[in-house]
Design a protein around this motif. Structure first.
Motif, PDB file in Angstrom:
ATOM      1  N   ARG A  95       0.959  -1.294   0.329  1.00  0.00           N
ATOM      2  CA  ARG A  95      -0.453  -0.118  -0.124  1.00  0.00           C
ATOM      3  C   ARG A  95       0.698   1.455  -0.384  1.00  0.00           C
ATOM      4  NH1 ARG A  95      -1.959   4.048   2.973  1.00  0.00           N
ATOM      5  NH2 ARG A  95      -0.645   2.806   4.852  1.00  0.00           N
ATOM      6  N   ARG A  96       1.442   0.937   0.609  1.00  0.00           N
ATOM      7  CA  ARG A  96       3.214   2.458   0.449  1.00  0.00           C
ATOM      8  C   ARG A  96       3.784   2.162  -0.656  1.00  0.00           C
ATOM      9  NH1 ARG A  96       3.483   4.527   6.001  1.00  0.00           N
ATOM     10  NH2 ARG A  96       5.496   5.079   5.203  1.00  0.00           N
ATOM     11  N   ARG A  97       3.790   1.125  -1.318  1.00  0.00           N
ATOM     12  CA  ARG A  97       4.846   1.656  -2.116  1.00  0.00           C
ATOM     13  C   ARG A  97       4.322   2.414  -3.419  1.00  0.00           C
ATOM     14  NH1 ARG A  97       6.768  -2.102  -6.092  1.00  0.00           N
ATOM     15  NH2 ARG A  97       8.707  -1.286  -7.032  1.00  0.00           N
ATOM     16  N   GLU A  98       2.976   1.353  -3.132  1.00  0.00           N
ATOM     17  CA  GLU A  98       2.009   2.006  -4.489  1.00  0.00           C
ATOM     18  C   GLU A  98       1.416   3.748  -4.670  1.00  0.00           C
ATOM     19  OE1 GLU A  98      -2.418   1.745  -4.166  1.00  0.00           O
ATOM     20  OE2 GLU A  98      -2.631   0.407  -5.422  1.00  0.00           O
ATOM     21  N   ARG A  99       1.272   4.326  -3.203  1.00  0.00           N
ATOM     22  CA  ARG A  99       1.188   5.645  -3.146  1.00  0.00           C
ATOM     23  C   ARG A  99       2.579   5.996  -2.904  1.00  0.00           C
ATOM     24  NH1 ARG A  99      -2.796   6.130   1.547  1.00  0.00           N
ATOM     25  NH2 ARG A  99      -4.996   4.984   0.958  1.00  0.00           N
ATOM     26  N   GLY A 100       3.387   5.558  -3.640  1.00  0.00           N
ATOM     27  CA  GLY A 100       4.791   6.783  -3.504  1.00  0.00           C
ATOM     28  C   GLY A 100       5.590   6.967  -1.913  1.00  0.00           C
ATOM     29  N   MET A 101       5.080   6.123  -0.865  1.00  0.00           N
ATOM     30  CA  MET A 101       5.431   6.491   0.222  1.00  0.00           C
ATOM     31  C   MET A 101       6.826   5.635   0.571  1.00  0.00           C
ATOM     32  SD  MET A 101       2.029   6.522   2.180  1.00  0.00           S
ATOM     33  CE  MET A 101       1.619   6.409   3.524  1.00  0.00           C
ATOM     34  N   ASP A 102       7.633   5.848   1.611  1.00  0.00           N
ATOM     35  CA  ASP A 102       8.966   4.928   2.511  1.00  0.00           C
ATOM     36  C   ASP A 102       7.923   3.473   2.771  1.00  0.00           C
ATOM     37  OD1 ASP A 102      11.414   3.698   2.811  1.00  0.00           O
ATOM     38  OD2 ASP A 102      10.874   4.873   5.485  1.00  0.00           O
ATOM     39  N   ALA A 103       8.901   2.388   2.122  1.00  0.00           N
ATOM     40  CA  ALA A 103       8.399   1.304   2.201  1.00  0.00           C
ATOM     41  C   ALA A 103       9.151   0.262   2.762  1.00  0.00           C
ATOM     42  CB  ALA A 103       7.942   0.304   0.982  1.00  0.00           C
ATOM     43  N   SER A 104       9.754   0.559   3.622  1.00  0.00           N
ATOM     44  CA  SER A 104      10.849  -0.094   3.962  1.00  0.00           C
ATOM     45  C   SER A 104      10.192  -1.090   5.135  1.00  0.00           C
ATOM     46  CB  SER A 104      12.129   0.799   5.170  1.00  0.00           C
ATOM     47  OG  SER A 104      11.181   1.196   5.735  1.00  0.00           O
ATOM     48  N   TRP A 105      11.391  -2.330   5.829  1.00  0.00           N
ATOM     49  CA  TRP A 105      10.222  -3.081   6.340  1.00  0.00           C
ATOM     50  C   TRP A 105       9.221  -2.580   7.530  1.00  0.00           C
ATOM     51  CZ3 TRP A 105      11.133  -4.457  11.002  1.00  0.00           C
ATOM     52  CH2 TRP A 105      13.063  -4.070  11.631  1.00  0.00           C
ATOM     53  N   ARG A 106      10.315  -1.975   8.063  1.00  0.00           N
ATOM     54  CA  ARG A 106       9.588  -1.280   9.899  1.00  0.00           C
ATOM     55  C   ARG A 106       7.939  -0.659   9.398  1.00  0.00           C
ATOM     56  NH1 ARG A 106      14.267   1.431   8.325  1.00  0.00           N
ATOM     57  NH2 ARG A 106      16.213   0.846  10.015  1.00  0.00           N
ATOM     58  N   HIS A 107       8.004  -0.092   7.787  1.00  0.00           N
ATOM     59  CA  HIS A 107       6.515   0.362   7.716  1.00  0.00           C
ATOM     60  C   HIS A 107       5.337  -0.985   8.246  1.00  0.00           C
ATOM     61  CE1 HIS A 107       7.429   4.549   7.902  1.00  0.00           C
ATOM     62  NE2 HIS A 107       8.222   3.748   6.744  1.00  0.00           N
ATOM     63  N   ALA A 108       5.554  -2.198   8.309  1.00  0.00           N
ATOM     64  CA  ALA A 108       4.802  -3.310   7.876  1.00  0.00           C
ATOM     65  C   ALA A 108       4.082  -3.423   9.717  1.00  0.00           C
ATOM     66  CB  ALA A 108       6.046  -4.843   7.915  1.00  0.00           C
ATOM     67  N   LEU A 109       4.756  -2.866  10.554  1.00  0.00           N
ATOM     68  CA  LEU A 109       5.130  -2.676  11.936  1.00  0.00           C
ATOM     69  C   LEU A 109       3.318  -1.687  12.167  1.00  0.00           C
ATOM     70  CD1 LEU A 109       7.586  -2.640  13.857  1.00  0.00           C
ATOM     71  CD2 LEU A 109       6.618  -4.834  13.087  1.00  0.00           C
ATOM     72  N   GLU A 110       3.390  -0.856  11.323  1.00  0.00           N
ATOM     73  CA  GLU A 110       2.123   0.406  11.284  1.00  0.00           C
ATOM     74  C   GLU A 110       0.740   0.305  11.613  1.00  0.00           C
ATOM     75  OE1 GLU A 110       2.682   3.778  11.199  1.00  0.00           O
ATOM     76  OE2 GLU A 110       5.170   3.137  11.359  1.00  0.00           O
ATOM     77  N   VAL A 111       0.893  -1.067  11.166  1.00  0.00           N
ATOM     78  CA  VAL A 111      -0.556  -2.145  11.559  1.00  0.00           C
ATOM     79  C   VAL A 111      -1.297  -1.409  12.387  1.00  0.00           C
ATOM     80  CG1 VAL A 111      -2.103  -3.697  10.923  1.00  0.00           C
ATOM     81  CG2 VAL A 111      -0.536  -3.487   8.785  1.00  0.00           C
ATOM     82  N   ARG A 112      -0.445  -1.289  13.638  1.00  0.00           N
ATOM     83  CA  ARG A 112      -0.597  -1.756  14.830  1.00  0.00           C
ATOM     84  C   ARG A 112      -1.130  -0.064  15.210  1.00  0.00           C
ATOM     85  NH1 ARG A 112       4.613  -0.079  14.654  1.00  0.00           N
ATOM     86  NH2 ARG A 112       5.249   1.567  16.581  1.00  0.00           N
ATOM     87  N   ASN A 113      -1.139   1.593  14.210  1.00  0.00           N
ATOM     88  CA  ASN A 113      -1.702   2.496  14.638  1.00  0.00           C
ATOM     89  C   ASN A 113      -2.570   2.398  13.069  1.00  0.00           C
ATOM     90  OD1 ASN A 113       0.537   2.911  15.871  1.00  0.00           O
ATOM     91  ND2 ASN A 113       1.307   3.464  14.522  1.00  0.00           N
ATOM     92  N   SER A 114      -3.292   1.198  12.305  1.00  0.00           N
ATOM     93  CA  SER A 114      -4.701   1.266  11.851  1.00  0.00           C
ATOM     94  C   SER A 114      -5.562   1.773  13.273  1.00  0.00           C
ATOM     95  CB  SER A 114      -4.680  -0.419  11.244  1.00  0.00           C
ATOM     96  OG  SER A 114      -5.903   0.024  10.013  1.00  0.00           O
ATOM     97  N   PRO A 115      -7.243   2.219  11.780  1.00  0.00           N
ATOM     98  CA  PRO A 115      -7.743   2.727  12.432  1.00  0.00           C
ATOM     99  C   PRO A 115      -9.107   1.340  12.609  1.00  0.00           C
ATOM    100  CG  PRO A 115      -7.987   3.731  11.238  1.00  0.00           C
ATOM    101  CD  PRO A 115      -7.035   3.393  11.002  1.00  0.00           C
ATOM    102  N   ALA A 116      -8.956   0.841  11.638  1.00  0.00           N
ATOM    103  CA  ALA A 116      -9.213  -0.199  11.714  1.00  0.00           C
ATOM    104  C   ALA A 116      -8.627  -1.634  12.411  1.00  0.00           C
ATOM    105  CB  ALA A 116      -8.994  -0.844  10.107  1.00  0.00           C
ATOM    106  N   LEU A 117      -7.527  -1.220  13.578  1.00  0.00           N
ATOM    107  CA  LEU A 117      -7.204  -2.658  13.808  1.00  0.00           C
ATOM    108  C   LEU A 117      -8.486  -3.442  14.869  1.00  0.00           C
ATOM    109  CD1 LEU A 117      -4.982  -4.385  14.470  1.00  0.00           C
ATOM    110  CD2 LEU A 117      -4.207  -2.170  16.529  1.00  0.00           C
TER     111      LEU A 117
END
Length: 267
Positions: A95-117
């Motif tokens: 999702r981040r790569r599609e939007r041109g955002m930083d897609a490093s592996w650390r961002h896989a943990l961003e799911v914990r901040n998702s409002p849909a968690l």
């Protein structure tokens, strides 16, 4: 801030995202795009996906050492039922790569901040319930054919399974039951988790959208399920090591399959 709206979306309404009709070429293109995402930074994704081969080896070792030989195959095969949930971090990277955002592996943990968690966890709990139900059915089937006593050794277990009529029945019935469980998981979660990451629509809407996507596109979704099953078998053969490559490719491809099936409201 994460809120506990699980049944419906953030607006308390049950969403019905529009579904496209796709074809087999779209499925293959999604797989190709998934490989492209993996190829962008494969070392990161292999690192993330080491959980799959490690978990596979642990499951086999645990079941072998605890007189649970009849559950080795159900555990390994059933673990794939949880795959859509454990690949959630890979969807986020795509999702981040599609939007041109930083897609490093650390961002896989961003799911914990998702409002849909909460919704993500609710669908994950459903998969866990199906996984446990599959193990219960598998154990009941074995005991109905071979009795409650566990096999004395691996050699005797293999001989009874591959050298008797009950063993043949066990394999046929077990695979048929497993197919039914896999079909339920495929139909209810084929695009559920990517949808929840993309839009906070609630668990019910995510499952219902996956079901509609399956009904609208039965052949492409069935083809996707066969591809997933075949690649998981290939990845599992060398002591599950291949899953460290197969799982990230499938995870990223699932995101692109979601993009092809669900109409983007912002486009």
């Amino acid at each position: 801030m994460t809120t506990f709206h699980v049944m419906a979306g953030h607006d308390q309404m049950v969403a019905r995202p529009a579904i496209r009709r796709i074809g087999i070429p779209d499925v293959m293109d999604a797989l190709r795009r998934g490989f492209d995402d993996f190829r962008a930074k494969p070392s990161h994704y292999v690192f993330l996906s080491l959980i799959y081969p490690i978990a596979g080896v642990v499951l086999v070792t645990w079941s072998s050492g605890a007189n649970m030989l009849p559950l080795i195959f159900p555990l390994v095969a059933g673990f794939a039922l949880l795959g859509p949930f454990f690949a959630i971090g890979l969807y986020e990277i795509s999702r981040r790569r599609e939007r041109g955002m930083d897609a490093s592996w650390r961002h896989a943990l961003e799911v914990r901040n998702s409002p849909a968690l909460p919704s993500i966890l609710a669908v994950g709990a459903m998969l866990m319930a199906l996984f446990i139900a599959w193990l219960v059915f598998a154990q009941l089937l074995y005991t109905s054919l071979f009795g409650p006593e566990p096999p004395q050794s691996l050699a005797l277990f293999l001989a009874s399974v591959f050298g008797s009529e009950n063993g043949l029945l066990l394999m046929l019935a077990g695979n048929a039951i497993g197919f039914c469980f896999a079909l339920v998981v495929l139909a209810t979660t084929v695009i559920a988790f990517p949808l929840l990451l993309d839009r906070d629509v609630g668990a019910v809407a995510a499952i219902e959208t996956s079901l509609r996507a399956t009904l609208v596109n039965p052949v492409p979704v069935a083809c996707w399920g066969l591809i997933v099953a075949a690649l998981l078998v290939v990845g599992s053969i060398p002591v599950f090591v291949g899953l460290a490559v197969i799982m990230p490719i499938l995870g990223h491809a699932t995101w692109h399959l979601y993009r092809k099936i669900v109409v983007d409201e912002q486009r």
